[in-house]
Structure formats: C-alpha cells, structure tokens
Design a protein around this motif. Structure first.
Motif, PDB file in Angstrom:
ATOM      1  N   ALA A  77       0.643  -1.255  -0.158  1.00  0.00           N
ATOM      2  CA  ALA A  77      -0.089  -0.198  -0.298  1.00  0.00           C
ATOM      3  C   ALA A  77       0.975   1.084  -0.073  1.00  0.00           C
ATOM      4  O   ALA A  77       1.707   1.549   0.744  1.00  0.00           O
ATOM      5  CB  ALA A  77      -0.915  -0.290   1.227  1.00  0.00           C
ATOM      6  N   ARG A  79       1.352   4.860  -0.062  1.00  0.00           N
ATOM      7  CA  ARG A  79       1.099   5.867   0.038  1.00  0.00           C
ATOM      8  C   ARG A  79       1.606   7.073  -0.095  1.00  0.00           C
ATOM      9  O   ARG A  79       1.177   8.110  -0.999  1.00  0.00           O
ATOM     10  CB  ARG A  79       0.673   6.349   1.600  1.00  0.00           C
ATOM     11  N   TYR A  86       0.731  12.613  -2.180  1.00  0.00           N
ATOM     12  CA  TYR A  86      -0.142  11.458  -1.915  1.00  0.00           C
ATOM     13  C   TYR A  86      -0.325  10.846  -3.099  1.00  0.00           C
ATOM     14  O   TYR A  86      -0.202  11.227  -4.412  1.00  0.00           O
ATOM     15  CB  TYR A  86      -1.192  11.786  -0.872  1.00  0.00           C
ATOM     16  N   ASN A  87      -0.647   9.453  -2.961  1.00  0.00           N
ATOM     17  CA  ASN A  87      -1.126   8.290  -3.958  1.00  0.00           C
ATOM     18  C   ASN A  87      -2.801   8.134  -4.203  1.00  0.00           C
ATOM     19  O   ASN A  87      -3.270   8.822  -3.625  1.00  0.00           O
ATOM     20  CB  ASN A  87      -0.413   7.290  -3.936  1.00  0.00           C
ATOM     21  N   CYS A  88      -3.413   7.557  -5.459  1.00  0.00           N
ATOM     22  CA  CYS A  88      -4.351   7.795  -5.520  1.00  0.00           C
ATOM     23  C   CYS A  88      -5.415   6.654  -4.312  1.00  0.00           C
ATOM     24  O   CYS A  88      -4.227   5.858  -3.879  1.00  0.00           O
ATOM     25  CB  CYS A  88      -4.547   7.294  -7.108  1.00  0.00           C
ATOM     26  N   SER A  89      -6.530   6.684  -4.210  1.00  0.00           N
ATOM     27  CA  SER A  89      -6.549   5.966  -2.813  1.00  0.00           C
ATOM     28  C   SER A  89      -6.635   4.668  -3.258  1.00  0.00           C
ATOM     29  O   SER A  89      -6.969   3.582  -2.853  1.00  0.00           O
ATOM     30  CB  SER A  89      -8.160   6.614  -2.675  1.00  0.00           C
ATOM     31  N   LYS A  90      -7.045   4.172  -4.144  1.00  0.00           N
ATOM     32  CA  LYS A  90      -6.877   2.355  -5.039  1.00  0.00           C
ATOM     33  C   LYS A  90      -5.675   1.692  -4.753  1.00  0.00           C
ATOM     34  O   LYS A  90      -5.737   1.458  -4.298  1.00  0.00           O
ATOM     35  CB  LYS A  90      -7.542   2.398  -6.327  1.00  0.00           C
ATOM     36  N   LEU A  92      -4.200   3.011  -2.597  1.00  0.00           N
ATOM     37  CA  LEU A  92      -3.252   2.319  -0.810  1.00  0.00           C
ATOM     38  C   LEU A  92      -5.079   1.925  -0.454  1.00  0.00           C
ATOM     39  O   LEU A  92      -4.274   0.892   0.735  1.00  0.00           O
ATOM     40  CB  LEU A  92      -4.838   4.177  -0.298  1.00  0.00           C
ATOM     41  N   GLY A  93      -5.376   1.847  -0.946  1.00  0.00           N
ATOM     42  CA  GLY A  93      -6.572   0.313  -0.025  1.00  0.00           C
ATOM     43  C   GLY A  93      -6.358  -1.229  -0.886  1.00  0.00           C
ATOM     44  O   GLY A  93      -7.419  -1.633  -0.901  1.00  0.00           O
ATOM     45  N   GLY A 275      -9.291   8.673 -12.067  1.00  0.00           N
ATOM     46  CA  GLY A 275      -9.336   9.768 -10.755  1.00  0.00           C
ATOM     47  C   GLY A 275      -8.178  11.089 -11.027  1.00  0.00           C
ATOM     48  O   GLY A 275      -8.078  11.983 -11.444  1.00  0.00           O
TER      49      GLY A 275
END
Lengths: 333, 360
Positions: A77, A79, A86-90, A92-93, A275
């Motif tokens: 993950a 981040r 910061y990185n894209c939420s996808k 991170l998750g 995004g």
C-alpha cells in the motif's frame, strides 16, 4: 522454499527488480503472474463493481491467476514516496480491496509506505515485511540495501539506454537479450512520445500493442522512463509548480517535456474512470492547446475498447503528423 | 475585492453572516440549478466528479455577478479535491474572468489557517472582530443543523407530507435574517417547537436508514436529488453522521487537541480496511460496521468516479455485519425517476426484512 507471488500489474513496472531482489535475498522464490489475457481481465472485472478502474480490474485478474501458485502474495500500500505528495486511494486500499473481493487468495503481504511518517517508520515497515521470511534484522537490512541498488540500476538502465521497463526486466532476468531501440531509428518517419502510467503503456493486452504498432509504422517511440528525474521535475515545476500525485511525473512531467521538445506528436493514454489521470491528462491537454506546437491525442482505455477503434485513431493521428512533417520540410526548402 | 463562494448545502448562511459582520463585500451565487450544472459540465474535464462540476458552476456564476476573489476548498490531502482549486482557477481565467482563487486548506492548517485567510480577506480587521464574527457564523451553523436533525425525525411520521420540509425552508430563511444571538436562539426554539407540534402518526415505527458516503454529495441535496426528503416521504427515518457543524466542531477545534470523533468509526472499519484511503472511504466502511445493529439499511452516496468511495463500495459487501446497502452514484446523468424506483425497491426490501425478523 517460500514462494511469493507478484502480480504483473500496476506498480510491477516501477518496482519489480527491487521487490524481486529483496525477496530473493531473503531466500524466497518469486513467482510472477503471466502477461494479461482476456480471461484474466474478465475474471478480475467479475469481482468488483463496474465503476472500478481498468488497472485495478487487471490487477485483480493477475491475483486470481496467482491463486494456488504461491504461498504469499505481495500487495504493497504505497501512500507516499515523496514528502506531502500522495497516491491515489485505489493504491492505498489495494491490500484491503484484494482481501475483500478475493477471499480465496493466499495470505497477503502488505507494507505501508509513507515517507511523511519519517524514516524510522519506513524502516520498521520494511523490517516487518522481512519478518515473514527471516528473524534476523541484519539480513533484512542487507536485502533492502541490495533491493535499493537494484532499483537504482533499473532506472539508470532505462534512462541511459532508452529502454522500456519490460525490456530492462527481460535483461535483468536474463530471459532475452533485448536490443537497444536503434534498429529502426534510421528509417524513423517521426518521433512519437507516449505518456501515461507504465501499467497502461506496457501492458500489451490492455493497450492493444500500441507501442508495437507505432514502431511498425516506422516511428521512434519515446516513453516517460527515457527522461531523467531532473528533466521530469523541471517540466512539472514549469507547468504546475509542485506535484500533487505520486506518479505525476509520468503524465504531467513527461507530457510537458515532450510537448516542448523532442517529439513530433504526443499520445496520452488514460484508463477510463481513473481519478488522478482525469485531472493530470487535462493539464497536459490544456498545455498542448496553449502551446499549439506539438499535436496531442488522448486515448482512453477500458475493457470494451475495440482494437479497430484504437487502430483507426492511431492511423489518423500518424497520417496527420507525417503530413505535417512533410509540409514543414517543404516550407524549409 | 468581492468574494464569491461555491455552495454546499446551507453553508452559505453562516458564511454570509461572517462576511457581513466583517464588512466584506461578497456575492452568493444563485443556489444550484440546472444552469449551474450545465455550466459546470460544459467547462469541466469529463472524467471529474460532480462536486467539481457543481462548484465550478457556482464559481462561474459568482464571477458573472462580479466576484473577483473566489474561495474554494483545497490543499494537499489524498483525494482529487485538493487539486480542484488550481484547475478551476485556470478554467475561469480561460473563460475571460480575471479572478483570484483563494484555497482553503482546512484539512492541513486547521482553525488557525482558516482564520488567517479570513483576516486577509477582511483587509486585516482586528482579531477580536474576526473571532466574534466567526463565532456568530458557527452559532448559525449549529442552529441550522439542530433544526435539521428534528426535521429528519419528523419527516417520516408527519400526517401531512411535506410539512416538515416547508417549516425547514422557513426556518432557513429566518436564521438567515437573524442578526444577533437572541433572535437566533428564539428562531431556533420557535421552529423546533413548531416541528414538534406537527400532527404525527405516533404509532408508526419507521424504518431507519443511515446515509453515508462522500461529504459533498451527502450534504448537497441538489447533487443527490434530495434523497433524504424522498426517503422521508416513503416513511423512512434518515440518520446521518455527517453534518457541517459536527465537522467544524471536530476538525477545527477538537482534533488539534487530540480528540477524534472518527476514531470510533475507524476502529470499526479496521478488520476490513486498515488504512485511511483518502476522502471518506474509511468512514463509509466504518459506519456500515458500526451501525449494522441500529439501522435497517444504509444508503451510500458517492460521486461517479470517486476513488475512495469505489474502494469502499467494493469492500462493504465483505463485512460480517450484514445490512442492505444501496449505493447511489451521483453525476450529471442522474434522474429522479431512476433514483425513486431504486429507493422504493430498497424500502420494500427493508420492510420485508423487518417483517421476517419480527416473525422470528
């Protein structure tokens, strides 16, 4: 021997040599999923809601291809790899998403990379990852140093010899002796820069062998990896001031650079529903329309993308560039 | 200098009070309408989410009314939102308006950052005035949200449908007009009394549906086609955790002191989602887990192509705490009939489920 699976998707193209070195130094065997196929893409898509972006669907397809072939799957993950970027939420998750939608997957090795939390935190995260394979902190330390060296070599090879990530990875793993891209340079009609994230540019199934097609039409192809970090960062600084996304150089940096110099045409590749790209590619598009110097085309990829559509647009774009070049030559004469 | 702001729910009322008390010249663009949306969609990159398009529409309409300084949320977070002010500024400039964009990086700089921006906008008014104006704005915000909570309770059980909404609209106007604490207090108690006196069906045991999802689409009724009122009409009591007043209370005042109301939600989400994924994705998953016992169902609102909410939407079905979730994606293509049909089907399902539970 413990087998660790690495999906050939998303960050694979950026970090594979580093990950491989790290795990191999710790005595594990690295298993990479095969190149993307339609079946993998379809199986990945069937696990998530329709709006999920194409790269994540491809990624899940690769995870499914690894199920049963390894003892662990490595899904980091990431981040942040730069201060306050910061990185894209996808991304991170990703580990949690994989666990949720593919319950049958082998245990997932995840690591949180967040530079903003400080060096100590990063070292701890790396040690915790290594703990799955060894109890000796020093071995983890040695492995991570070797991995970092492998990463630097990898990037150096790409920018100094104008190689693409798959070519370098082939070289490193010794499967094929890739030739430097020089054979067709003499006969090249035009230089086309292709910008976008590596997981779109080098996944031949997803982009319908775009780079190969460009080369076959006697064009020299430039990609973001062929620029040095300094070139990319100064291009970003000129255009947007400061990067906002983790992998912004590949799009905005490379786009801004190639629009100003070195290319006859720029093709931006984005995935539908992405995004960050929807924002970044638009910045490049605006810059292109402001400069009016280099033609720019953006191609949106999704799982329905028909090959014929891509080929038609590509041909039209190339025709336009070739005509433009010819008329420029005439006016010079 | 004339300031223009984008809309988000009733946020314009406290902001207006703040500006008036500080003698700042401002324009409030017309409330969100089809025109706002069309303007926003026309000038936005296609892949962006509805909050971007609507706020861009608002800002363009504010610029049309002569605003030359535009306020927009921004700053480095992990959702696209932080980037929006930059792109919107460029788009508005390209349209020929000479506007300066002021970014409010509330998430990073907390209260002091916000107050500093206000100080600059008010042409360096003394701190005492700024703080008193800010407090008055907050009082209005709290009054609005207190009334809205009562409205949420009354809507499903009122005898004459629409009465609560009508009173709420009147209350909003009255709060907007109030210009001292005493009037504000009177308006608040007055309307809460009136709402409590609305004839109700006291025997009814309405279904309870939680509303969660992305901050903007949850709070802006125009973007979600007023899901809350529609659910109220169907006889469903709506509960939501997201209120602007709650958010300001915590993120501006209590978070810097180390208190975080979201810790509880995050802890609930931990088994399924271990880390903050930006936006409100973590909270969406957490709320489902946390409220599975109290709620009959959950309506999950997300803008189309929202990165954190899609991740949350994918993770939600895997939780052990099992309640029905209806995800509604909001974008410019959303249509009333489609949403209504889905809501009706969802409510039918919940009723069925409750009957089965009662029989057992």
């Amino acid at each position: 021997m413990i087998r660790i699976g690495i999906p050939r998707a998303l960050l694979y193209y950026q970090y594979y040599p580093m990950w491989k070195t790290f795990f191999e130094e710790l005595g594990a065997e690295v298993v990479v999923s095969p190149p993307t196929t339609q079946v993998m893409l379809a199986s990945g898509s069937s696990r998530v809601v329709a709006d999920t972006c194409l790269p994540v669907k491809v990624f899940l397809g690769h995870i499914l291809a690894l199920v049963g072939k390894c003892d662990y799957i490595f899904v980091p993950a990431i981040r942040s790899v730069e201060s306050k970027v910061y990185n894209c939420s996808k991304f991170l998750g990703l580990p949690d998403l994989t666990r949720a939608v593919i319950p049958e997957s082998p245990p997932i090795l995840d690591i949180d990379i967040d530079i903003n939390k400080g060096k100590r935190n990063l070292y701890q995260a790396i040690y915790q990852l290594g703990r799955h394979l060894t109890w000796y902190p020093l071995r983890v330390r040695r492995a991570s140093q070797a991995a970092w060296q492998a990463h630097l070599n990898y990037h150096q090879l790409m920018s100094s010899r104008n190689l693409t990530p798959p070519q370098v990875i082939e070289r490193i793993s010794g499967t094929a002796e890739a030739e430097a891209n020089s054979s067709y340079l003499i006969s090249a009609q035009a230089t086309i820069a292709v910008i976008g994230h590596p997981y779109l540019l080098y996944d031949e199934h997803v982009n319908h062998r775009l780079i190969h097609r460009l080369e076959q039409a006697h064009n020299r192809v430039l990609t973001p990896e062929m620029l040095s970090t300094e070139e990319l960062q100064s291009a970003i600084a000129r255009l947007v001031g400061r990067a906002y996304w983790t992998y912004e150089e590949e799009v905005v940096g490379a786009g801004a650079h190639y629009l100003q110099s070195g290319a006859d045409g720029v093709i931006g590749i984005i995935a539908f529903g992405c995004g960050p790209d929807s924002v970044m590619m638009d910045v490049v598009r605006q810059q292109a329309s402001r400069l009016k110097a280099t033609p720019f085309m953006s191609l949106t990829l999704e799982e329905h993308t028909a090959e014929a559509g891509i080929v038609t647009r590509l041909e039209a774009f190339l025709d336009m560039i070739h005509r433009r070049k010819r008329s420029q030559v005439k006016t010079c004469v | 200098m004339r300031i223009g702001i984008p809309h988000m729910g009733n946020l314009y009322i406290p902001v207006k009070a703040l500006f008036e008390r500080l003698n700042i010249d401002y324009v409030i663009p017309p409330v969100n309408s089809q025109r706002t949306l069309s303007l926003g969609v026309k000038h936005s990159p296609e892949g962006l989410c509805i909050p971007f398009k609507l706020t861009l529409g608002n800002l363009i309409e504010a610029a049309e009314l002569g605003a030359d300084t535009l306020l927009m949320a921004g700053g480095y977070g992990i959702c696209r939102l932080g980037y929006y002010a930059k792109i919107q500024e460029q788009i508005i400039r390209d349209l020929g308006y000479n506007c300066e964009m002021v970014q409010l990086g509330v998430s990073e700089q907390k209260l002091f950052g916000l107050l500093k921006v206000i100080k600059r906008l008010s042409n360096y008014a003394p701190w005492s005035r700024i703080i008193s104006a800010f407090r008055f704005g907050l009082a209005k915000l709290n009054a609005l949200d207190k009334i809205e909570r009562v409205v949420q309770k009354v809507r499903p059980i009122e005898r004459i449908k629409g009465k609560a909404n009508w009173l709420f609209a009147k209350a909003i106007k009255a709060i907007d007009k109030a210009d001292d604490y005493a009037t504000l207090k009177r308006v608040q108690t007055d309307y809460i009394d009136q709402l409590n006196q609305v004839t109700k069906d006291n025997q009814a045991q309405p279904l309870i549906v939680g509303i969660t999802g992305e901050f903007y689409v949850v709070l802006e009724p125009f973007s979600n086609l007023d899901v809350e009122s529609e659910l109220g009409k169907l006889g469903v009591e709506v509960r939501r955790m997201t209120f602007i007043s709650e958010w300001t209370k915590f993120s501006l005042f209590l978070n810097p002191l180390g208190m975080n109301e979201k810790d509880r939600i995050h802890k609930a989400a931990l088994p399924y989602l271990k880390r903050d994924i930006g936006g409100d994705g973590w909270e969406s998953v957490g709320e489902k887990v946390l409220h599975a016992k109290e709620y009959d169902g959950l309506v999950h609102l997300a803008p189309f192509t929202c990165m954190p909410e899609i991740t949350a939407q994918n993770i939600m079905p895997s939780t052990k705490e099992n309640i029905p979730v209806l995800t509604i994606l909001c974008d410019e293509q959303i249509a009333k009939a489609g949403v209504l049909t889905r809501l009706e089907a969802f409510v039918d399902l919940l009723e069925c489920r409750r009957r089965k539970c009662n029989n057992k």
